[in-house]
Scaffold this active site. Sequence first.
Site, PDB file in Angstrom:
ATOM      1  N   THR A 231      -2.793  -5.524   5.389  1.00 34.58           N
ATOM      2  CA  THR A 231      -1.875  -5.245   6.487  1.00 34.58           C
ATOM      3  C   THR A 231      -2.565  -5.227   7.842  1.00 34.58           C
ATOM      4  O   THR A 231      -2.009  -5.697   8.840  1.00 34.58           O
ATOM      5  CB  THR A 231      -1.167  -3.897   6.250  1.00 34.58           C
ATOM      6  OG1 THR A 231      -0.406  -3.985   5.042  1.00 34.58           O
ATOM      7  CG2 THR A 231      -0.234  -3.549   7.401  1.00 34.58           C
TER       8      THR A 231
ATOM      9  N   CYS B 151      -3.224  14.987 -13.023  1.00 36.20           N
ATOM     10  CA  CYS B 151      -3.120  15.765 -11.792  1.00 36.20           C
ATOM     11  C   CYS B 151      -4.049  15.189 -10.718  1.00 36.20           C
ATOM     12  O   CYS B 151      -5.192  14.838 -11.008  1.00 36.20           O
ATOM     13  CB  CYS B 151      -3.489  17.226 -12.039  1.00 36.20           C
ATOM     14  SG  CYS B 151      -2.497  18.038 -13.303  1.00 36.20           S
TER      15      CYS B 151
END
Length: 354
Positions: A27, A292
């Site tokens: 990008t 997690c």
Amino acid sequence: MYNIIKINTKSDSKDDVKVLVIYTGGTLGMVYDAKSDGLVPFDFAQIPENLPEMARLDFDISVLTFETLLDSSNMNPSVWITLAKIIGEKYHEYDSFVILHGTDTMAYTASALSYLLENLNKPVILTGAQLPIGVARTDAKENFITALEIAAARLNNQPIISEVCIYFNSVLLRGNRARKSESVQFNAFESENYPVLAEAGVKIEYNKPYIKHHHPNAKLIVHEKLDENVVILKIFPGISEKVVRSILGIEGLKGVVMETFGSGNAPTVQWFLDLMKEFIDKGIIIYNVSQCNGGRVIQGHYQTSQYLQEIGVVSGADLTTEAAITKLMYVLGQDTYFAEKKKNLRYSIAGEMS
């Protein structure tokens, strides 16, 4: 194959720090094109027009542009090896390296390079942007300029940073501890299990106790082999025997990163444990990491992970999934005995686990 151009800066000494920018795509490198009325890949030959701040930097900058620019979704192990080889080839010509890269797979690339570049003693800083450089509110300029400054920073004539890092939104993270956590905010990356290495405000403050030590006499070794016969198995409530067997039974499979609950827990139903043991006995490595973000596997802490420990599942401690899958590719690609491979997975290679 690669085009290298020199950027005009205010550097005027042959002894100035030399930074090589490697532009892979992503990008960051998009600018507005009036003819097409859309965004097109950035041409670094016109960089003074789009980023005039670079001219005020007091170190040498050269840019190597990939012949075919890649969206980060198309990154793969062969590109990681190419990047490692480029750095190896240019290692004695440049003092540091900045890689412009799409954000989606940046943490995978940073992790892979941390293993492939053994004894790295120079900065390799990956950065990118959430908005293209040609957009008014872009974060590309700050990310790029500060990444360059960190790459060039020295203390007592030695680089302050001598490892693979990600710089994004004012923080410098160890590359193999980072993961992308945001797609719509500028703070795209986090490092839950390791402190930030630097924060860029009015000044760049370095968190020196957590930065890799510089060993100037260590010789860089560039590894050029990764084994892609790996897979990620994410455990979820209700996962079926048919699904697990179909994944573990993939032809040619050598290693599995298993994302488990909490501190490394998984189902204790008999079919699951029997399947794990069956395929471990066949020589497949099962590497246990937590789902997690800030998780750490402690196998045996609960009974639901004690069984995994007993049948030979390897604990990935506090590894991110990105660091685990690339480490598995790296370790499986090394010419070592099976027991040595499992041992190497248990210990830190490049600061990726505690």
